[in-house]
Enzyme design. Structure first.
Site, PDB file in Angstrom:
ATOM      1  N   SER A 126     -20.006   3.807  32.346  1.00 47.18           N
ATOM      2  CA  SER A 126     -20.057   4.017  33.432  1.00 47.18           C
ATOM      3  C   SER A 126     -20.768   3.016  34.435  1.00 47.18           C
ATOM      4  O   SER A 126     -20.402   3.305  35.687  1.00 47.18           O
ATOM      5  CB  SER A 126     -20.969   5.932  33.450  1.00 47.18           C
ATOM      6  OG  SER A 126     -21.277   5.814  32.311  1.00 47.18           O
ATOM      7  N   LYS A 134      -8.808  12.288  19.613  1.00 45.85           N
ATOM      8  CA  LYS A 134      -8.689  11.223  21.174  1.00 45.85           C
ATOM      9  C   LYS A 134      -7.247  10.967  20.645  1.00 45.85           C
ATOM     10  O   LYS A 134      -6.551  10.936  20.082  1.00 45.85           O
ATOM     11  CB  LYS A 134      -8.636  10.288  20.828  1.00 45.85           C
ATOM     12  CG  LYS A 134     -10.494  10.306  20.961  1.00 45.85           C
ATOM     13  CD  LYS A 134     -11.321   9.153  20.823  1.00 45.85           C
ATOM     14  CE  LYS A 134     -12.577   9.685  21.420  1.00 45.85           C
ATOM     15  NZ  LYS A 134     -13.659   8.728  20.698  1.00 45.85           N
ATOM     16  N   CYS A 168     -18.592  15.826  30.680  1.00 41.98           N
ATOM     17  CA  CYS A 168     -19.301  14.427  29.818  1.00 41.98           C
ATOM     18  C   CYS A 168     -19.798  14.013  31.193  1.00 41.98           C
ATOM     19  O   CYS A 168     -19.641  13.366  32.394  1.00 41.98           O
ATOM     20  CB  CYS A 168     -18.056  13.260  29.296  1.00 41.98           C
ATOM     21  SG  CYS A 168     -19.017  11.573  28.937  1.00 41.98           S
ATOM     22  N   VAL A 220     -15.538   8.042  26.870  1.00 45.64           N
ATOM     23  CA  VAL A 220     -14.705   8.213  28.595  1.00 45.64           C
ATOM     24  C   VAL A 220     -16.542   7.928  29.151  1.00 45.64           C
ATOM     25  O   VAL A 220     -17.304   7.752  29.034  1.00 45.64           O
ATOM     26  CB  VAL A 220     -14.248   9.173  28.479  1.00 45.64           C
ATOM     27  CG1 VAL A 220     -13.119   9.253  27.784  1.00 45.64           C
ATOM     28  CG2 VAL A 220     -15.338  10.616  28.393  1.00 45.64           C
TER      29      VAL A 220
HETATM   30  N1  LIG Z   1     -22.471   3.771  27.605  1.00 46.82           N
HETATM   31  C1  LIG Z   1     -21.680   4.678  28.145  1.00 46.82           C
HETATM   32  C2  LIG Z   1     -21.110   6.471  27.388  1.00 46.82           C
HETATM   33  C3  LIG Z   1     -19.733   7.041  27.306  1.00 46.82           C
HETATM   34  C4  LIG Z   1     -20.315   8.355  26.303  1.00 46.82           C
HETATM   35  O1  LIG Z   1     -21.065   8.303  25.481  1.00 46.82           O
HETATM   36  N2  LIG Z   1     -19.171   9.267  26.655  1.00 46.82           N
HETATM   37  C5  LIG Z   1     -18.876  10.172  25.458  1.00 46.82           C
HETATM   38  C6  LIG Z   1     -18.820  11.915  26.482  1.00 46.82           C
HETATM   39  S1  LIG Z   1     -19.770  12.234  27.089  1.00 46.82           S
HETATM   40  C7  LIG Z   1     -17.837   9.772  24.697  1.00 46.82           C
HETATM   41  O2  LIG Z   1     -16.965   9.351  24.702  1.00 46.82           O
HETATM   42  N3  LIG Z   1     -17.708  10.375  23.434  1.00 46.82           N
HETATM   43  C8  LIG Z   1     -16.687  10.149  22.220  1.00 46.82           C
HETATM   44  C9  LIG Z   1     -17.546   8.760  21.256  1.00 46.82           C
HETATM   45  O3  LIG Z   1     -17.959   8.760  21.426  1.00 46.82           O
HETATM   46  O4  LIG Z   1     -16.341   8.976  20.882  1.00 46.82           O
HETATM   47  C10 LIG Z   1     -20.903   4.881  28.769  1.00 46.82           C
HETATM   48  O5  LIG Z   1     -21.850   5.381  29.675  1.00 46.82           O
HETATM   49  O6  LIG Z   1     -20.265   5.300  29.685  1.00 46.82           O
END
Ligand SMILES: N[C@@H](CCC(=O)N[C@@H](CS)C(=O)NCC(=O)O)C(=O)O
Length: 254
Positions: free
Chosen positions: A81, A54, A27, A67
């Protein structure tokens, strides 16, 4: 660090008494926070999560189950993040990862915002090829042009200055992954070495930054994970060696 991704039904490992980052190895958003923790030499532990199955407990820390999430105290989480990284930079000020100048900090945030189109185009090219249009390539190249122009204007090794900072650690995870696109057949998305000479020099410098180097994955590895995810069966544990290392040959029955 175990590279095994925990999934539904797996127990939450005991709180380690230090910061804990919930992540997924491939990720880019999680990588942003890993890089900031590394750059600040903050002791932390990583727990990788299978995002297709999850574990229930991820929702204590991250309500949408995304995450990265940071457990900053036992049972208490911060998600996203950027939110995590600004928190870390304020809570652990050494070394500072942002300019002291409020205008430069605003410019860095605008740069991240203006680069987000290229990130979205990357996601389409990598994971949703059927939807790929010429406008995605244009947006992607606009993002590369923007970074190169910014590096030229700033005239420093890194976007942050002569040391990498939050702006570099925020954008880098995507540049790392962009290089997998030609390996996935998206040759138009290759970063042209002569057109983007300044950007390519920057990419090489970033690869050697210690915080980046210790977590860096080559384009071949990103391409392999991307292919598995595009087929609908993401190989989260492809880097996990614990299963191999700890399997002992069974004793033959007498
Ligand atoms: N805006 C969030 C985006 C985080 C994100 O989209 N992470 C993805 C993995 S790269 C995730 O957790 N996807 C699982 C889901 O959306 O259920 C950040 O910057 O942390």
């Amino acid at each position: 660090m175990s590279e095994k991704h925990l999934q539904t039904g797996d127990a939450l490992p005991p709180y380690p008494g230090k910061l804990r980052l919930f992540a997924m190895r491939f990720c880019p958003y999680a990588e942003r926070s890993v890089l900031v923790l590394n750059a600040k030499n903050i002791p932390y532990e990583t727990v990788f999560i299978n995002l297709d199955h999850k574990p229930d407990w991820i929702f204590y820390y991250s309500p949408k189950g995304t995450v990265p999430a940071l457990e900053y105290e036992a049972g208490k989480g911060i998600f996203d993040s950027n939110i995590i990284n600004f928190y870390l930079d304020e809570k652990y000020p050494e070394p500072p990862l942002q300019s002291a100048d409020p205008l430069r900090r605003a410019q860095d945030k605008m740069l991240v915002e203006n680069f987000s189109g290229a990130q979205a185009a990357y996601y389409t090219a990598a994971f949703n090829s059927q939807a790929l249009q010429s406008s995605h390539l244009e947006t992607y190249q606009k993002g590369l042009d923007l970074l190169q122009k910014e590096l030229e204007t700033r005239g420093t090794t890194y976007l942050n200055g002569n040391e990498p900072g939050l702006i570099d650690y925020t954008i880098w995870p995507f540049l790392e992954r962009f290089q997998a696109l030609p390996l996935l057949g998206k040759t138009d998305f290759a970063i042209d070495k002569s057109k983007y000479a300044v950007l390519v020099t920057y990419i090489e410098a970033m690869k050697n930054v210690p915080a980046v180097k210790s977590y860096y994955l080559p384009p071949e590895t990103h391409a392999k994970f991307t292919e598995s995810r595009s087929k609908g069966d993401p190989d989260y544990n492809m880097l996990d060696t614990s299963a191999v290392c700890c399997m002992r040959p069974r004793k033959k029955k007498e």
